[in-house]
Write an enzyme that holds these catalytic residues in place. Structure first.
Site, PDB file in Angstrom:
ATOM      1  N   GLU A 126      58.386  52.365  63.286  1.00 53.99           N
ATOM      2  CA  GLU A 126      58.778  53.776  63.193  1.00 53.99           C
ATOM      3  C   GLU A 126      58.601  54.342  64.595  1.00 53.99           C
ATOM      4  O   GLU A 126      57.490  54.635  65.022  1.00 53.99           O
ATOM      5  CB  GLU A 126      57.892  54.505  62.180  1.00 53.99           C
ATOM      6  N   CYS A 160      56.686  63.076  65.803  1.00 52.96           N
ATOM      7  CA  CYS A 160      57.888  62.293  66.101  1.00 52.96           C
ATOM      8  C   CYS A 160      59.146  62.987  65.601  1.00 52.96           C
ATOM      9  O   CYS A 160      60.247  62.664  66.032  1.00 52.96           O
ATOM     10  CB  CYS A 160      57.781  60.891  65.502  1.00 52.96           C
TER      11      CYS A 160
END
Length: 195
Positions: A126, A160
């Site tokens: 990720e 993020c």
């Protein structure tokens, strides 16, 4: 099966020990998101928390042990920043580690993927977000500005999924920019524990 008299069987088996490498910004959430499915699948784990936030992981693991997770099933490797590269390399190349799960920067993710490629180690990466915030002409200004503030400044912008660019349709552009600038100017910058 599509052929008469034939069967297709799916067997779900644990992959083995998983190395879980987590970022600093949501240390408890990242551990639980990675470790829960790992244990549910029957896998053991070695966790390498971020150098800045190892205590969250250690506290969660202690709670897990108190709840009955066997001590040898999950282990934690803490490391200073100066050794993080070496620990990551070891996790990626060690024959007993069968899977790597990493959340963090694209730069580090590429490095981990390269290290894992020699042994075709399974990876779940990720990596750093690339998150646009889009506002169309028919948007409600107040709702859009409040959403933009959350998207950009949640956790001090250290997520993020933080918006890293804004696309605003021409018809609403000036009004949106003015309202957003006003909200941004009201932010308090400083030590997070001070009023």
């Amino acid at each position: 099966a599509t052929v008469p008299g034939r069967q297709i069987m799916v067997t779900k088996e644990p992959v083995g020990v998983a190395a879980l490498i987590t970022p600093w910004n949501f240390p408890a959430a990242m551990i639980t998101r990675k470790l829960g499915p790992c244990l549910a699948a029957g896998c053991g784990a070695v966790i390498k928390p971020a150098e800045d936030t190892p205590l969250s992981t250690l506290a969660l693991l202690e709670l897990g042990h108190r709840a009955g997770i066997p001590r040898d099933l999950v282990n934690v490797v803490t490391t200073p920043r100066s050794l993080a590269n070496d620990v990551g390399y070891t996790m990626c190349t060690h024959p007993l580690v069968r899977k790597i799960s990493f959340t963090g920067s694209t730069q580090v993710g590429v490095k981990l993927a390269n290290w894992c490629s020699d042994g075709m180690k399974r990876t779940s990466l990720e990596l750093g977000g690339n998150s646009p915030f889009i506002v169309f002409d028919d948007a409600d200004i107040e709702t859009s500005v409040n959403a933009a503030m959350n998207a950009k400044f949640r956790n001090s912008g250290q997520t993020c999924i933080a918006a890293n660019r804004f696309y605003v349709q021409k018809g609403i552009h000036d009004e949106f920019v003015t309202a957003l600038a006003k909200k941004v100017s009201e932010l308090k910058v400083g030590h997070g524990l001070l009023p």
